[in-house]
Design an enzyme around this catalytic site. Sequence first.
Site, PDB file in Angstrom:
ATOM      1  N   HIS A 112       0.766  -1.126   0.081  1.00 26.92           N
ATOM      2  CA  HIS A 112       0.027   0.028  -0.060  1.00 26.92           C
ATOM      3  C   HIS A 112       0.905   1.205  -0.023  1.00 26.92           C
ATOM      4  O   HIS A 112       0.785   2.008  -1.142  1.00 26.92           O
ATOM      5  CB  HIS A 112      -0.907  -0.009   1.255  1.00 26.92           C
ATOM      6  CG  HIS A 112      -1.708  -1.185   1.499  1.00 26.92           C
ATOM      7  ND1 HIS A 112      -2.816  -1.502   0.827  1.00 26.92           N
ATOM      8  CD2 HIS A 112      -1.839  -2.325   2.507  1.00 26.92           C
ATOM      9  CE1 HIS A 112      -3.422  -2.628   1.192  1.00 26.92           C
ATOM     10  NE2 HIS A 112      -2.591  -3.078   2.228  1.00 26.92           N
TER      11      HIS A 112
HETATM   12  O1  RIB Z   1      -5.343   0.172   4.580  1.00 26.63           O
HETATM   13  C1  RIB Z   1      -4.113  -0.251   4.572  1.00 26.63           C
HETATM   14  C2  RIB Z   1      -3.191   1.117   5.432  1.00 26.63           C
HETATM   15  O2  RIB Z   1      -3.415   0.747   6.672  1.00 26.63           O
HETATM   16  C3  RIB Z   1      -1.768   1.024   4.977  1.00 26.63           C
HETATM   17  O3  RIB Z   1      -1.122   2.429   5.382  1.00 26.63           O
HETATM   18  C4  RIB Z   1      -1.233   0.092   6.125  1.00 26.63           C
HETATM   19  O4  RIB Z   1       0.167   0.506   6.811  1.00 26.63           O
HETATM   20  C5  RIB Z   1      -2.252   0.307   7.433  1.00 26.63           C
HETATM   21  O5  RIB Z   1      -1.735   1.498   8.089  1.00 26.63           O
END
Ligand code: RIB
Length: 312
Positions: free
Chosen positions: A242
Amino acid sequence: MARRQIIIDTDPGQDDAVAILLALASPELEVLGITCVAGNVPLELTAKNARIVCELAGRTDIRVFAGCEKPIARKLVTAEHVHGKTGLDGITLPDPTMPVQDQHAVDFIIETLRSEPEGSVTLVPIGPLTNIATALERAPDIAPRVAEIVLMGGAYFEVGNITPTAEFNIYVDPEAAKIVYGAGIPLVMMPLDVTHKALTTRERVEAFRALPGKVGPAVASWTEFFERFDKEKYGSLGAPLHDPLTIAWLLRPDLFAGRHINVEIETGSDLTLGMTVADWWRVTDRAANATFVKDLDADAFFALLTERLARL
Ligand code: RIB
Ligand code: CA
């Protein structure tokens, strides 16, 4: 080459760690500071983990700040079920020796935006938006001084990963997200719709592991731990990386595609709390306030990431 000045606001988390490493490995970027927020794990651990990552990269010069320990108006929700008890499960690294700064993260964000030339600092939030929103509420004068916000958060076609409709970063502090999306600041969002296309397949993880030095193997171990949640839930081929997509956007925006549309945050309904309501088909007359990134060239992203990690 003029380096782009950024502040990374983060809740490490394995994918946050990879984003920080990518930024530190990229000469195009100047990391003015790393501000930590409660999210994946409580603040004490996110502030510790950010320093662990800086020391892994050999960058004890980077200033790390602790910020808000809970959302603006709600109890903290954490994600140890995804990231493990430490937030960086998958490999055990030494406790950090570099200090956390005395200054509060929110004060650092305000002070930096007031002192740097207008439009020269980009904010890169990759956790809940509590620090950013608190800074904007405390110092509204900084909003027009922000060059751009490039954040990881939200979801629309891909729907939620923490509830049926919400992505974790937005869900943890929806009131903060509402403030940020309503601040009139140029905003680029990397929602689950694109991050779920950036999967750490076996081949990609092995490419990390084969890198010289400690960084590549550490990233391989983190992603092998982090991927089990998404493999079980989605049957995916690996972990969605992500947070690093925000940094990759700064380096190679040509690898991405999206639309500038209206995105609103649900804060009033328990059923859909934290949903990012994206007007992808422009069926309302609500003003566009975000670039919703939906696609990427995943192979080119992983080639960029692997090449940069090899430099550390
Ligand atoms: O949903 C994904 C996000 O939530 C990413 O930033 C992961 O690190 C968590 O913080
Ligand atoms: Ca994160």
